[in-house]
Design a protein around this motif. Structure first.
Motif, PDB file in Angstrom:
ATOM      1  N   GLY A   1       0.740  -1.360  -0.062  1.00 46.00           N
ATOM      2  CA  GLY A   1       0.067   0.123  -0.002  1.00 46.00           C
ATOM      3  C   GLY A   1       0.863   1.344   0.052  1.00 46.00           C
ATOM      4  O   GLY A   1       0.433   2.365   0.443  1.00 46.00           O
ATOM      5  N   ASP A   2       2.160   1.015  -0.474  1.00 44.35           N
ATOM      6  CA  ASP A   2       3.030   2.034  -0.343  1.00 44.35           C
ATOM      7  C   ASP A   2       3.791   2.517  -1.653  1.00 44.35           C
ATOM      8  O   ASP A   2       3.673   1.892  -2.626  1.00 44.35           O
ATOM      9  CB  ASP A   2       3.922   1.583   0.724  1.00 44.35           C
ATOM     10  CG  ASP A   2       4.702   2.597   1.775  1.00 44.35           C
ATOM     11  OD1 ASP A   2       4.710   3.678   1.372  1.00 44.35           O
ATOM     12  OD2 ASP A   2       5.040   2.094   2.663  1.00 44.35           O
ATOM     13  N   HIS A  57      -1.518   5.599  -1.106  1.00 41.38           N
ATOM     14  CA  HIS A  57      -2.550   4.402  -0.954  1.00 41.38           C
ATOM     15  C   HIS A  57      -3.201   4.350  -2.484  1.00 41.38           C
ATOM     16  O   HIS A  57      -3.565   3.350  -3.173  1.00 41.38           O
ATOM     17  CB  HIS A  57      -3.370   4.339  -0.088  1.00 41.38           C
ATOM     18  CG  HIS A  57      -2.894   3.939   1.411  1.00 41.38           C
ATOM     19  ND1 HIS A  57      -2.276   4.821   2.180  1.00 41.38           N
ATOM     20  CD2 HIS A  57      -2.665   2.914   1.974  1.00 41.38           C
ATOM     21  CE1 HIS A  57      -1.825   4.183   3.290  1.00 41.38           C
ATOM     22  NE2 HIS A  57      -2.017   3.050   2.948  1.00 41.38           N
ATOM     23  N   PHE A  61      -3.114   1.071  -4.642  1.00 42.74           N
ATOM     24  CA  PHE A  61      -4.347   0.397  -4.848  1.00 42.74           C
ATOM     25  C   PHE A  61      -4.585   0.401  -6.312  1.00 42.74           C
ATOM     26  O   PHE A  61      -5.218  -0.778  -7.008  1.00 42.74           O
ATOM     27  CB  PHE A  61      -5.591   1.017  -4.308  1.00 42.74           C
ATOM     28  CG  PHE A  61      -5.669   1.019  -2.686  1.00 42.74           C
ATOM     29  CD1 PHE A  61      -4.672   0.328  -2.033  1.00 42.74           C
ATOM     30  CD2 PHE A  61      -6.524   1.836  -1.919  1.00 42.74           C
ATOM     31  CE1 PHE A  61      -4.644   0.210  -0.754  1.00 42.74           C
ATOM     32  CE2 PHE A  61      -6.435   1.466  -0.469  1.00 42.74           C
ATOM     33  CZ  PHE A  61      -5.525   0.811   0.154  1.00 42.74           C
ATOM     34  N   PRO A  88      -3.481  -4.174   2.875  1.00 46.33           N
ATOM     35  CA  PRO A  88      -2.331  -3.282   2.646  1.00 46.33           C
ATOM     36  C   PRO A  88      -1.305  -3.276   3.882  1.00 46.33           C
ATOM     37  O   PRO A  88      -1.740  -3.524   5.051  1.00 46.33           O
ATOM     38  CB  PRO A  88      -2.858  -1.879   2.541  1.00 46.33           C
ATOM     39  CG  PRO A  88      -4.114  -2.014   2.313  1.00 46.33           C
ATOM     40  CD  PRO A  88      -4.939  -3.323   3.023  1.00 46.33           C
ATOM     41  N   THR A  99       2.289  -1.036   4.899  1.00 43.46           N
ATOM     42  CA  THR A  99       3.169  -0.036   4.453  1.00 43.46           C
ATOM     43  C   THR A  99       4.550   0.152   5.468  1.00 43.46           C
ATOM     44  O   THR A  99       4.223  -0.487   6.515  1.00 43.46           O
ATOM     45  CB  THR A  99       2.521   1.536   4.690  1.00 43.46           C
ATOM     46  OG1 THR A  99       2.247   1.666   5.941  1.00 43.46           O
ATOM     47  CG2 THR A  99       1.493   1.640   3.719  1.00 43.46           C
ATOM     48  N   VAL A 109      -8.153   6.845   3.611  1.00 46.30           N
ATOM     49  CA  VAL A 109      -7.801   5.807   2.896  1.00 46.30           C
ATOM     50  C   VAL A 109      -9.025   4.931   2.366  1.00 46.30           C
ATOM     51  O   VAL A 109      -9.132   4.342   1.327  1.00 46.30           O
ATOM     52  CB  VAL A 109      -6.793   4.748   3.341  1.00 46.30           C
ATOM     53  CG1 VAL A 109      -6.252   3.469   2.726  1.00 46.30           C
ATOM     54  CG2 VAL A 109      -5.522   5.797   3.485  1.00 46.30           C
ATOM     55  N   ALA A 121     -10.247   3.840  -1.273  1.00 51.34           N
ATOM     56  CA  ALA A 121     -10.538   2.310  -1.757  1.00 51.34           C
ATOM     57  C   ALA A 121     -12.050   2.102  -2.365  1.00 51.34           C
ATOM     58  O   ALA A 121     -12.167   1.381  -3.239  1.00 51.34           O
ATOM     59  CB  ALA A 121     -10.105   1.312  -0.561  1.00 51.34           C
ATOM     60  N   THR A 146     -11.201  -3.973   0.436  1.00 49.20           N
ATOM     61  CA  THR A 146      -9.940  -3.873   1.524  1.00 49.20           C
ATOM     62  C   THR A 146     -10.262  -4.148   2.866  1.00 49.20           C
ATOM     63  O   THR A 146     -11.476  -4.080   3.147  1.00 49.20           O
ATOM     64  CB  THR A 146      -9.239  -2.588   1.315  1.00 49.20           C
ATOM     65  OG1 THR A 146     -10.371  -1.709   1.632  1.00 49.20           O
ATOM     66  CG2 THR A 146      -8.698  -2.338   0.250  1.00 49.20           C
ATOM     67  N   LEU A 163      -8.840  -3.002   6.105  1.00 49.98           N
ATOM     68  CA  LEU A 163      -7.886  -1.859   6.463  1.00 49.98           C
ATOM     69  C   LEU A 163      -7.939  -1.626   7.969  1.00 49.98           C
ATOM     70  O   LEU A 163      -8.943  -2.093   8.793  1.00 49.98           O
ATOM     71  CB  LEU A 163      -8.737  -0.495   5.755  1.00 49.98           C
ATOM     72  CG  LEU A 163      -8.646  -0.412   4.342  1.00 49.98           C
ATOM     73  CD1 LEU A 163      -9.327   0.828   4.010  1.00 49.98           C
ATOM     74  CD2 LEU A 163      -7.271  -0.407   3.786  1.00 49.98           C
TER      75      LEU A 163
END
Length: 495
Positions: free
Chosen positions: A67-68, A110, A114, A127, A129, A146, A150, A157, A159
Motif C-alpha cells: 500500500g506504499d 495508497h 491500490f 495493505p 506500508t 484511505v 478504496a 480492502t 483496513l
C-alpha cells in the motif's frame, strides 16, 4: 439490479470443493452476487460481454498487499541497509522522528498502490506500508481517508491503522537496539478499535477492518494481550508479521524463553483469525504443529525474500501437513502471478524436485487460501452465491507462447498486466486495462515526485546525514557527473 453475463474461451469455476475449468464458459452475476458459472445459461441477461481468447477467473486475494511507494527496492544491490539510512539510527531517534510525507501524500501513496493492485488482478487486499518513514505509526484520520480512496476505486480492502509500541534502531557501533513507547502503542490500538467500529462493513461491505499490529518484535506484552482480547471481542482478523528474520527469533527467545510462534500461542494469537506473514524461521515440528492446532494462516510472500537469498524451507510439506497458505506481494511490483511463479520455482529448489508443490497450489493460495484466512466462503471462487469479484486475463499475448493450458501458460509466462478487466462486488472497476477514473500519467508523475522525497529522507536517518544521492548506487555507474546536480529520476518516465 441488472443481470450481466461474461463469456471467454476459458472460465475457472468452482464445484464446491475445487476449481474446475470450463471451455467456452460463461459467468452471470446480478448486483454483487454470481448466479451462474458454466455453459449455456438458460435465463435472460441484460447484456453480454464476450472476451474471446481470455481466462475469466476469481479475483486474487493479497493479504500483505503493498500500500506504499515501495522502499525495499532501494536496497537491491545497494550495500549495507544501515549505512543507506532506511532504518532509524540513534542520531535520528535522538533528534526526533518525523513524517516523510504530508497527510495528503500519505493518502496518495495508497491511491497509487491500490491502482496497481487492481491493474494486476487483485480484488481483495490487506495493505502493508513501512513504518521507517513515519513519525511513529499510522493514524485514524489517515485511514478514514484511505477507506474513501478504496471505495472510490472499488477495491475490496481490509483496513486499519498499523500500531506498535517500539521501533528497532541502529547504534553507532553497528548493533541493533530497541526504543519503546508503551503508551503510544496502546493509543494506537485504541485508534484501531475506533476505526474497526466505524468502518467495518462500510460502503456496502466493500470496506472491512482488521487489527494490524506492526511486527512481533515491535509489540510489548500488554499490546499483544490487548490485541488478542479485542480480536476475540470483535471477531476481528489479526495480521502480525513474525518468523521473518533470525534476529527477531533470537530476540523473542531471549525475552520470552520460546519461539515467536510459541509466544503467540501463549497469548491466544494463533487462531483462525490470525494471518501471519511470513513464517520462514520456525523452530521445527513443534512450531508447525502450533500453527495447525490453532488454525492460523501463513501469508507467503516468496519474491521479496528471494531477493535477499531467503526462502521458506518447504511450501509443499507445510501445506501437506494442513497449514493454510494465503499469498502476499509485500513489495513492488504488485504482481501475484509473478509471486506464484517465483513461489513455485523456489519451492521446487528448496524441496529438491517437483513432487511436493505444483502450480495449482500457488493459485489456490492466491484465491481459496486467502478466502479461508479471512473466514470468507464467498471470495476466491466463481460459484453461485459468491461475490462477483471476477478477473479477465488475456491469453492473446505473444509472450505467453502457444497455449497448452491457460493457467499453466499464465503461471509460466504471464504478467499482472495481462489482466484486462476486473469486476469487484459486481462493479467493473477496470476495462481494457484502464482503472476507472484514474489518469495514469498524472498518477505516475506524482508518485515519482513523492519517491524523490522519500529517497531524500534517507539522509536524515543515516549517521552523519550524508548527501542523499551518495546513498543509492545505480546498477551501471554513471559515465559522468551529471547525477551530481540532477535527481536520480531526471528522465521523466511519462513526458
Amino acid at each position: 439490479m441488472k443481470r450481466m453475463g461474461l463469456k471467454a474461451a476459458c472460465v475457472v469455476g468452482f464445484d464446491g470443493t475445487r476449481h474446475v475449468l470450463w471451455r467456452d464458459g460463461e459467468v452471470v452475476f446480478e448486483g454483487s452476487r454470481i448466479v451462474f458459472v458454466g455453459r449455456g445459461y438458460p435465463g435472460p441477461v441484460d447484456g453480454w460481454t464476450d472476451y474471446g481468447n481470455a481466462l475469466i477467473g476469481p479475483g486474487f486475494i493479497d493479504l500483505d498487499a503493498l500500500g506504499d511507494l515501495d522502499s525495499t527496492v532501494l536496497t537491491l544491490d545497494n550495500g549495507d541497509e544501515r549505512a543507506m539510512g532506511r532504518m532509524w539510527s540513534a542520531d535520528y531517534l535522538a533528534a526526533g522522528p518525523r513524517e516523510s510525507f504530508s497527510a495528503d501524500e500519505e493518502v496518495f501513496k495508497h491511491r497509487y498502490a491500490f491502482t496497481q493492485l487492481i491493474r494486476n488482478g487483485i480484488t481483495t487486499a490487506m495493505p502493508i506500508t513501512s513504518m521507517y518513514y513515519r513519525e511513529w505509526a499510522e493514524r485514524y484520520d489517515e485511514f478514514a481517508a484511505v477507506a474513501g480512496v478504496a471505495a472510490e476505486l472499488g477495491l475490496r480492502t481490509y483496513l486499519g491503522p498499523c500500531y506498535m509500541s517500539g521501533m528497532s534502531y541502529w547504534r553507532a557501533d553497528g548493533t541493533l537496539a530497541h526504543h519503546w513507547d508503551e503508551a503510544r502503542g496502546l493509543a494506537g490500538l485504541d485508534d484501531a478499535e475506533r476505526f474497526f467500529k466505524d468502518f467495518d462493513g462500510a460502503h456496502d461491505g466493500l470496506i472491512r477492518s482488521a487489527l494490524l499490529p506492526d511486527r512481533i518484535q515491535t509489540c510489548t506484552l500488554a499490546l499483544l494481550q490487548r490485541t488478542a482480547a479485542l480480536s476475540r471481542e470483535l471477531n476481528a482478523p489479526v495480521r502480525l508479521h513474525c518468523c521473518q528474520a533470525p534476529g527477531e527469533v533470537a530476540m523473542v527467545e531471549r525475552l520470552h524463553g520460546t519461539s515467536p510462534l510459541g509466544w503467540l500461542q501463549r497469548l491466544d494469537l494463533l487462531t483462525p483469525r490470525s494471518l501471519l506473514p511470513h513464517g520462514l524461521y520456525t523452530r521445527g515440528d513443534d512450531d508447525l504443529q502450533r500453527l495447525i492446532d490453532g488454525g492460523a494462516s501463513l501469508v507467503h510472500c516468496p519474491l521479496v525474500f528471494a531477493r535477499d537469498g531467503e526462502a521458506l524451507d518447504s511450501f509443499g510439506r507445510h501445506r501437506a501437513r494442513g497449514i493454510n497458505f494465503a499469498l502476499g506481494t509485500d513489495t513492488w511490483p504488485a504482481d501475484l502471478l509473478s509471486n506464484m511463479r517465483h513461489g513455485l520455482n523456489i519451492a521446487r529448489l528448496m524441496e529438491g524436485g517437483p513432487s511436493l508443490t505444483c502450480g495449482l497450489d500457488l493459485y489456490n493460495a492466491a484465491t481459496l487460501g486467502g478466502a479461508k484466512a479471512l473466514g470468507r466462503d464467498d471470495l476466491g471462487r466463481l460459484a453461485p452465491g459468491a461475490k462477483a469479484d471476477i478477473t479477465v486475463f488475456s491469453l492473446r499475448g505473444m509472450h505467453l507462447g502457444p497455449l497448452f493450458d491457460p493457467l499453466k501458460n499464465l503461471l509460466l509466462a504471464g504478467r499482472g498486466d495481462d489482466c484486462i478487466a476486473s469486476y469487484i462486488d459486481g462493479r467493473c472497476v477496470m476495462r481494457d486495462g484502464q482503472v476507472s477514473g484514474v489518469d495514469y500519467p498524472s498518477l505516475q508523475r506524482q508518485a515519482q515526485r513523492q519517491y524523490e522525497r522519500l529517497m531524500r529522507s534517507h539522509s536524515d536517518r543515516a549517521f552523519g546525514r550524508p548527501d542523499w544521492k551518495t546513498l543509492f548506487r545505480p546498477a551501471i555507474p554513471f559515465a559522468d557527473d551529471y547525477s551530481a546536480d540532477a535527481p536520480l529520476s531526471a528522465i521523466d518516465p511519462l513526458p
